[in-house]
Scaffold this active site. Structure first.
Site, PDB file in Angstrom:
ATOM      1  CD  GLU A   1       5.168  -2.273  -3.348  1.00  0.00           C
ATOM      2  OE1 GLU A   1       5.287  -1.033  -3.168  1.00  0.00           O
ATOM      3  OE2 GLU A   1       4.351  -2.775  -4.124  1.00  0.00           O
TER       4      GLU A   1
ATOM      5  CB  CYS B   1       3.686  -0.042  -6.414  1.00  0.00           C
ATOM      6  SG  CYS B   1       4.020  -1.678  -7.098  1.00  0.00           S
TER       7      CYS B   1
ATOM      8  N   GLY C   1       0.839  -1.194   0.000  1.00  0.00           N
ATOM      9  CA  GLY C   1       0.000   0.000   0.000  1.00  0.00           C
ATOM     10  C   GLY C   1       0.872   1.240   0.000  1.00  0.00           C
ATOM     11  CB  SER C   2       0.128   4.752   0.787  1.00  0.00           C
ATOM     12  OG  SER C   2      -0.319   4.694   2.134  1.00  0.00           O
TER      13      SER C   2
END
Length: 488
Positions: free
Chosen positions: A247, A281, A225-226
């Site tokens: 990640e 991403c 995610g962020s």
């Protein structure tokens, strides 16, 4: 009507009508079309109790037996009619058909890869340090692992970590993004032949995630995610001394040399920047171009960008909507701020007139002609690329590294020395030369710095979900010369 308020718990896909709920909105229209249930503490407890029980039996199975079970799931998916999944991807994620199809097709070889890897990678024998000893390492399962998956690639990233964890002998609990829960549950229907409780899917928001992370039955947390959310997950897991695989996104750079085919580089840049509306991403967000070819490259990138079709995901389009109204507003603010700080708008920069409803935004190219302070300091995660002139490839590498992210980086060049320099000196977890965004099931996927820790895919991806154990065997017990008490 899409099934609502379902969760996969203890082997059953069950509706939970009495739990609090959250609307699921179609990003193509901006209108709600379904609901998800928000799991409470009791629901989490049932899922984890079933997972612990299932894992104990699963861990006793041979690697071959676990491998055959995973291969059977993949075969079932390969033979299935995927049209309902593709329709749901368009509705829930705003993902165009070719991209949704590609995501599923990419997931299956990764599952088969882990199914085979586990059969021949169970440890190693080391040279003994004492005669007639046997010294070796083996791998043990961790127990129950938590997998928090994102909205952008909910199937692919689920498969990468869930397949590895299952093959390592663990049970898994999945907490999908609130914006990708329906498609995650629909995909997990294919896992119905596994032992009840081995794979669970619990829907909910931050409270549900925190309850899962804090529970002592969870042995490891995998999150995509962020960066901000990854940091919060990291802190929560650290409070309970739990290992994590994180990640946390990136702000990937592309370097364009003056020693490359500029038209191919521009086409590759457009693909890398605008696939799934830049909600990847490893999207290319910063482009550094050697000054001698800067204006020519900008012109060609604009040409390729203007040719992209934007519209509802189930149409003949290249870009669908952004995932949410908040995401759209954020991109509009970012572009306006960059232009106010001196960026030159080359193309895009607005909502498309043909899409008055939904959360659409035109693919946008900005030129940072002055090459001064970065136009954007954080991950963009939308259809925006910022192009900056540089003196040469070495200058580009230095500018690319001037980011707190370090997921991936790319270069277009036909000069071998430049390609090697980029591969060695870019401070990232992955480097692409002349072909951005490629994955390989046998190679590690992940980043450095704020982009996360740990790796998915490859042997590294399997090792993330198993504990190595050293074993020393003395065939016959005897008193050793080095034991205490020491001789006089």
């Amino acid at each position: 009507m899409v099934p609502s308020r379902r969760m996969l718990i203890a082997g059953a896909m069950t509706e939970y009508p009495d739990l609090p709920r959250m609307d699921v909105t179609n990003p193509n229209t901006g209108l709600p079309f379904a609901e998800i249930a928000l799991a409470d503490a009791a629901t989490v407890d049932v899922a984890l109790s079933a997972a612990v029980e299932a894992q104990a039996a699963w861990a006793c199975m041979t690697p071959k037996a676990r491998s055959l079970a995973l291969h059977a799931i993949v075969t079932k998916i390969e033979r299935a009619d995927l049209a309902p999944l593709l329709h749901l991807a368009a509705q829930e994620l705003g993902k165009p058909g070719p991209e949704a199809t590609g995501e599923i097709e990419q997931s299956l070889p990764a599952m088969r890869y882990f199914a085979e890897l586990v059969r021949h990678d169970q440890g190693q024998v080391a040279g003994e340090t004492y005669t007639e000893n046997l010294h070796y390492s083996r791998y043990d399962p961790m127990g129950v692992t938590l997998h928090m998956t994102p909205f952008n690639y909910p199937i692919l990233l689920l498969c990468w970590t869930v397949a590895a964890s299952l093959m390592a002998g663990n049970a898994v609990v999945i907490k999908p993004s609130e914006r990708a829960s329906l498609i995650s549950l629909a995909f997990l229907d294919f896992f119905s032949e596994l032992p009840p409780g081995l794979v669970s899917c619990v829907t909910g928001g931050v409270d549900t995630a925190q309850a899962l992370i804090a529970d002592p039955r969870i042995a490891k947390v995998a999150f995509t995610g962020s960066a901000q959310s990854a940091h919060a997950v990291y802190q929560s897991a650290a409070n309970h001394m739990k290992p994590v695989l994180l990640e946390g996104g990136g702000s990937d750079a592309l370097i364009v040399s003056d020693k490359c085919d500029l038209d191919i580089a521009a086409a590759g840049a457009a693909n890398g920047a605008f696939t799934y509306s830049g909600q990847v991403c490893t999207s290319i967000e910063r482009i550094f171009v050697v000054r001698d070819v800067y204006e020519v490259f900008l012109d060609r990138l604009a040409h390729h960008t203007r040719a992209l079709r934007v519209g509802p995901a189930e149409g003949a389009v290249d870009l669908g909507p952004l995932i949410s109204k908040e995401a759209l507003t954020r991109i509009e603010t970012l572009v306006a701020d960059a232009c106010a700080r001196g960026a030159r708008l080359i193309c895009g920069g607005s909502r498309p007139e043909i899409c008055p409803e939904g959360w659409f935004y035109l693919p946008t190219v900005l030129a940072d002609d002055a090459a001064q302070a970065p136009m954007v300091d954080d991950e963009i995660f939308g259809p925006v690329a910022i192009v900056t002139p540089v003196a040469d490839v070495h200058d580009a590498i230095a500018r690319a590294n001037a980011s707190h992210y370090g997921l991936g980086g790319s270069i277009f060049t036909e000069d071998l020395e430049e390609a090697i320099a980029a591969s060695r000196h870019l401070k990232v977890g992955m480097v692409w030369v002349n072909n951005p965004l490629i994955d390989n099931d046998a190679l590690p996927f992940g980043g450095v710095k704020a982009s996360g820790m740990g790796r998915e895919l490859g042997r590294h991806g399997l090792d993330e979900f198993r504990n190595p154990k050293m074993v020393v065997i003395e065939p016959r017990a005897k008193r050793q010369s080095w034991w205490i008490p020491y001789p006089d």
